[in-house]
Design an enzyme around this catalytic site. Structure first.
Site, PDB file in Angstrom:
ATOM      1  CG  ASP A  50     117.352  26.081  -5.048  1.00 40.92           C
ATOM      2  OD1 ASP A  50     118.478  25.742  -4.611  1.00 40.92           O
ATOM      3  OD2 ASP A  50     117.002  25.972  -6.227  1.00 40.92           O
ATOM      4  CG  ASP A 364      55.202  29.374   1.516  1.00 39.95           C
ATOM      5  OD1 ASP A 364      54.524  28.604   2.200  1.00 39.95           O
ATOM      6  OD2 ASP A 364      55.970  30.240   1.988  1.00 39.95           O
ATOM      7  CE  LYS A 473      60.834  27.723  -5.116  1.00 38.48           C
ATOM      8  NZ  LYS A 473      59.972  28.827  -5.574  1.00 38.48           N
ATOM      9  CG  ASP A 475      62.263  28.194  -0.259  1.00 37.86           C
ATOM     10  OD1 ASP A 475      63.433  28.588  -0.241  1.00 37.86           O
ATOM     11  OD2 ASP A 475      61.299  28.907  -0.590  1.00 37.86           O
ATOM     12  CG  ASN A 477      62.589  30.957   2.353  1.00 36.09           C
ATOM     13  OD1 ASN A 477      63.220  31.467   1.435  1.00 36.09           O
ATOM     14  ND2 ASN A 477      61.530  30.206   2.154  1.00 36.09           N
ATOM     15  CG  ASP A 545      63.431  34.752  -4.122  1.00 36.20           C
ATOM     16  OD1 ASP A 545      63.127  33.694  -4.701  1.00 36.20           O
ATOM     17  OD2 ASP A 545      63.363  34.887  -2.890  1.00 36.20           O
TER      18      ASP A 545
HETATM   19  C1  DGJ Z   1      61.564  31.912  -1.317  1.00 36.32           C
HETATM   20  C2  DGJ Z   1      61.668  31.383  -2.708  1.00 36.32           C
HETATM   21  O1  DGJ Z   1      62.879  31.784  -3.277  1.00 36.32           O
HETATM   22  C3  DGJ Z   1      60.467  31.830  -3.519  1.00 36.32           C
HETATM   23  O2  DGJ Z   1      60.588  31.400  -4.842  1.00 36.32           O
HETATM   24  C4  DGJ Z   1      59.220  31.293  -2.873  1.00 36.32           C
HETATM   25  O3  DGJ Z   1      59.198  29.893  -2.961  1.00 36.32           O
HETATM   26  C5  DGJ Z   1      59.139  31.735  -1.427  1.00 36.32           C
HETATM   27  N1  DGJ Z   1      60.346  31.430  -0.707  1.00 36.32           N
HETATM   28  C6  DGJ Z   1      57.961  31.101  -0.734  1.00 36.32           C
HETATM   29  O4  DGJ Z   1      57.932  31.355   0.594  1.00 36.32           O
END
Ligand code: DGJ
Length: 724
Positions: A50, A364, A473, A475, A477, A545
């Site tokens: 079809d 940090d 942790k 990160d 950024n 954050d």
């Molecule tokens: C971004 C993170 O989301 C925060 O919680 C913190 O660890 C800062 N960086 C530190 O630079």
């Protein structure tokens, strides 16, 4: 689980409640059904007949159009003119391919994907896999489509591998891990969008006659869009209607979305974003595309999410912390930022341990000469000005207080002001002669390079090994710019984004496997890399954050569409601060309990009365966390649709139910809402914690509690235990 009906050449992939069906004809794969259980093979070619004609569509060599037909795999121009699954450029510049079915095999278990995170099995009986081999006869390139079925979890995974057995070097321009054509209109697409501080907001758009897509070209799955989408019907709610969930197991650039067919229906796809991407495939080489997780629920979005949650808790996360309760932590970031020393940290830890907090995380600023965010990334040696006795000593002091020691890294970055940059300026991603774009005064290391990856592994493992570190942790950024690598020739520069991800995954595999007792938390300026790929290495993610208990209702609600609560980093912050609106401690504590639970404030400034309240919340959380972290999660009211949020947990043994509710506005209208539980045992008696009041499950589900304005600040946590 997986049946091949040879008579009709139909593959039927069935889970406990769903089926995924496709067939083969003339070597091509036609998508037939994904949804409710379907057990009866049929002659699908008569059904497809079809679809066979459409004006302005060229024919296959067998004499029919492909473009109106529902396909399972597609290449461009032969003669389908929709977005292809796979697009390859050959040495002569042509991009036409014709892949035809060659063979298939079905086997128990689920293989890993080379270099990539993926769901897994612990025992071969948990899943079955179908591998289909398609080959382009002319070039001798083969495609392996991989489907794994988790029957008990109602999940099917898909991925694709391309193997070059030919003589020429080709370039893969596009490789979508999953393609499937829906034959009807009338769907809506739910996706999670956002930005830094407001991640994973729920958006629901109609799928009409325009392409709808989400994606990232930022070198990370990103804050902007999450690699998740759900296709639903207009009538689909949390508890009813079709919900098709797609989630990409990848932390880099991605594309997901739908594009309408010429008549009805649309093509849904998910894969690595083809923009600025291309993989050179030499003879003898292969390319593995990442995995897509698919789950269909006939009973609404809630079940779709629970399917993802269970899979991720049990067969995506790995290691010691898989599917277990997580420790309550305190992190010094919002308390001190870069301005701390050993004395300050230990003063915080002393009070925290008295309040029942279990883990101290030094964020940090502990390394190099990092007194602000302008230097030292890459120099992973302790700053003795801040910590004169070193990390080992700090860990021991924390342990003496009965606390575990956690530490922050941002391993993928390099500051211009650092010893590492002085020694290896070429290790930063950069384009020769062009201005190097800084983001948060930092560059990104080129993880497509082996020497860079080896440096990171050694540096991080050295620090972890130098003290009793039990939490990390990790990160990230900024997003990627200047994406070019000094070690690759010009044709391969389009591989850098993906090579970076392969480098990162390799680094994570080496570091996490060398430190099996360490709990890793992924972070990217909050939740900029909250995706299943990261969960494979790090079983929790800093959600945002933004720790404001009002905004977090939406952030955590949205995140729960795909990701389990136990993976969501959630902390209590001080109020007011830069990001947090003033809300009562109870609101912030109750909200953070719907996650890993922790604190981000200067605990030293609080008096005994306040510390007593923190202790009470910690004790409460310790009693509830087994159910919150390992139970089933139900969304009850959406903060996107009402002026409050509500959700619920049921423990795995069904003995306990916990309901939370949070007002997010001052509206007095809220008292007219009833909070009604889901999925309780209607005939059982449930005893309310604290009051001892008894209710039937029926009552709690069908009459429920009114959210009165007399409840303190409009938030509540009700805990019910079954009476025996
Ligand atoms: C971004 C993170 O989301 C925060 O919680 C913190 O660890 C800062 N960086 C530190 O630079």
């Amino acid at each position: 689980m997986i049946t091949y009906h040879a008579d009709h050449k139909i593959f039927n992939l069935s889970t406990k409640n769903t089926s995924y069906v496709f067939g083969e004809a003339d070597g091509r794969l036609f998508h037939l059904h994904w949804g409710k259980k379907f057990d009866n093979p049929f002659n699908f070619m008569s059904y497809l007949a079809d679809y066979q004609y459409a004006a302005f569509c060229a024919n296959t060599e067998e004499g029919y159009c492909l473009e109106p037909m529902p396909l399972e795999f597609s290449t461009f121009g032969n003669p389908d003119l929709r977005q292809p699954s796979l697009h390859i450029r050959y040495e002569n510049g042509s991009t036409d391919s014709v892949f035809k079915y060659e063979s298939h095999r079905i086997f128990d278990g689920k293989p890993g994907l080379k270099g990539l995170p993926a769901t897994y099995v612990e025992d071969d009986s948990e899943a079955q896999t179908l591998e289909i081999k398609l080959t382009d006869e002319m070039t001798n390139i083969s495609v392996y489509l991989l489907y794994s079925v988790y029957p008990e979890l109602d999940v099917i995974t898909r991925s694709m591998r391309v193997e070059n057995n030919g003589k020429e070097t080709v370039k893969i321009l596009r490789a979508m891990s999953a393609t499937m054509d829906f034959v009807e209109d009338g769907y809506e697409l739910i996706h999670l969008h956002g930005n830094h501080m407001m991640e994973r907001q729920v958006d629901r758009v109609k799928v009409t006659k325009a392409d709808v897509s989400i994606g990232s070209v930022r070198g990370a799955s990103s804050h902007r869009h999450n690699p998740f989408m759900a296709l639903v019907k207009p009538e689909t709610t949390e508890t009813q209607g079709d919900a098709y969930g797609f989630n990409f197991v990848y932390s880099g650039n991605f594309l997901a979305g739908v594009s309408p067919n010429i008549y009805r229906g649309f093509r849904a796809q998910m894969g690595i974003h083809p923009f600025n991407s291309g993989w050179v495939l030499e003879p003898g080489a292969d390319f593995q595309a990442p995995e897509v997780v698919l789950t269909y629920s006939p009973s609404g979005l809630g079940q779709m999410s629970r399917n993802f949650h269970k899979l991720y808790r049990t067969r995506m996360c790995r290691g010691k912390f898989r599917d277990t309760e997580r420790p309550i932590l305190i992190n010094n970031w919002e308390a001190t930022y870069f301005g701390f020393n050993e004395e300050k940290l230990l003063a915080m830890a002393e009070k925290a341990s008295k309040a029942g907090i279990e883990l101290f995380v030094m964020d940090d600023g502990w390394f190099g000469k990092r007194d602000d965010d302008k230097s030292s990334l890459g120099d992973w040696t302790v700053d003795l000005n801040k910590l004169p006795h070193g990390l080992d000593h700090l860990g021991k002091e924390l342990n003496k207080l009965g606390m575990k020691f956690g530490i922050w890294f941002e391993p993928e970055m390099i500051s211009e002001v650092s010893n590492l940059y002085e020694a290896h300026p070429d290790w930063a991603l950069q384009v020769p002669g062009r201005y190097k774009n800084m983001g948060r005064t930092q560059y990104i290391l080129d993880l497509s390079r082996q020497d860079v990856c080896d440096y990171i592994v050694d540096a991080i493992n050295n620090v972890i090994g130098s003290a009793n570190i039990e939490y990390v942790k990790w990160d990230f950024n900024r997003n990627m710019t200047n994406v070019w690598s000094a070690l690759l020739d010009s044709e391969k520069q389009t591989e850098v984004y993906h090579r970076y991800m392969l480098g990162l995954y390799d680094v994570l595999e080496r570091i996490t496997s060398a430190n099996p007792d360490v709990l890793f938390e992924s972070c990217s300026g909050g939740g900029g890399r909250f995706d299943p790929g990261m969960l494979y290495y790090m079983p929790q993610v800093w959600t945002s954050d933004n720790t404001c208990a009002i905004d977090r209702q939406k952030i955590q609600y949205g995140t729960s569409f795909a990701y389990p609560v136990v993976t969501m980093g959630a902390h209590v912050s001080d109020v007011p601060n830069g990001t947090v609106k003033t809300t009562p401690l109870q609101t912030r504590a109750f909200l953070a309990m719907n996650g890993t639970y922790g604190y981000e404030f200067d605990i030293t400034k609080f008096d005994d009365d306040y510390l007593g309240r923190l202790k009470m919340y910690n004790e409460m959380f310790k009693k509830l966390r087994h159910t919150i972290h390992t139970g089933d999660f139900y969304r009850l009211y959406s903060p996107f649709e009402t002026d409050f949020a509500s959700w619920q947990y049921i423990s795995e043994d069904k003995e306990q139910a916990i309901l939370f509710v949070f007002a997010n506005a001052t509206s007095h209208a809220r008292h007219t809402y009833f909070i009604r539980a889901l999925d309780l045992d209607p005939d059982a008696i449930y005893v309310e914690d604290g009051t001892g009041k008894e209710y039937t499950g029926d009552y709690l589900m069908n009459i429920g509690h009114m959210l009165t304005s007399t409840q303190e600040y409009g938030n509540a946590c009700w805990v019910y235990n079954k009476k025996h």
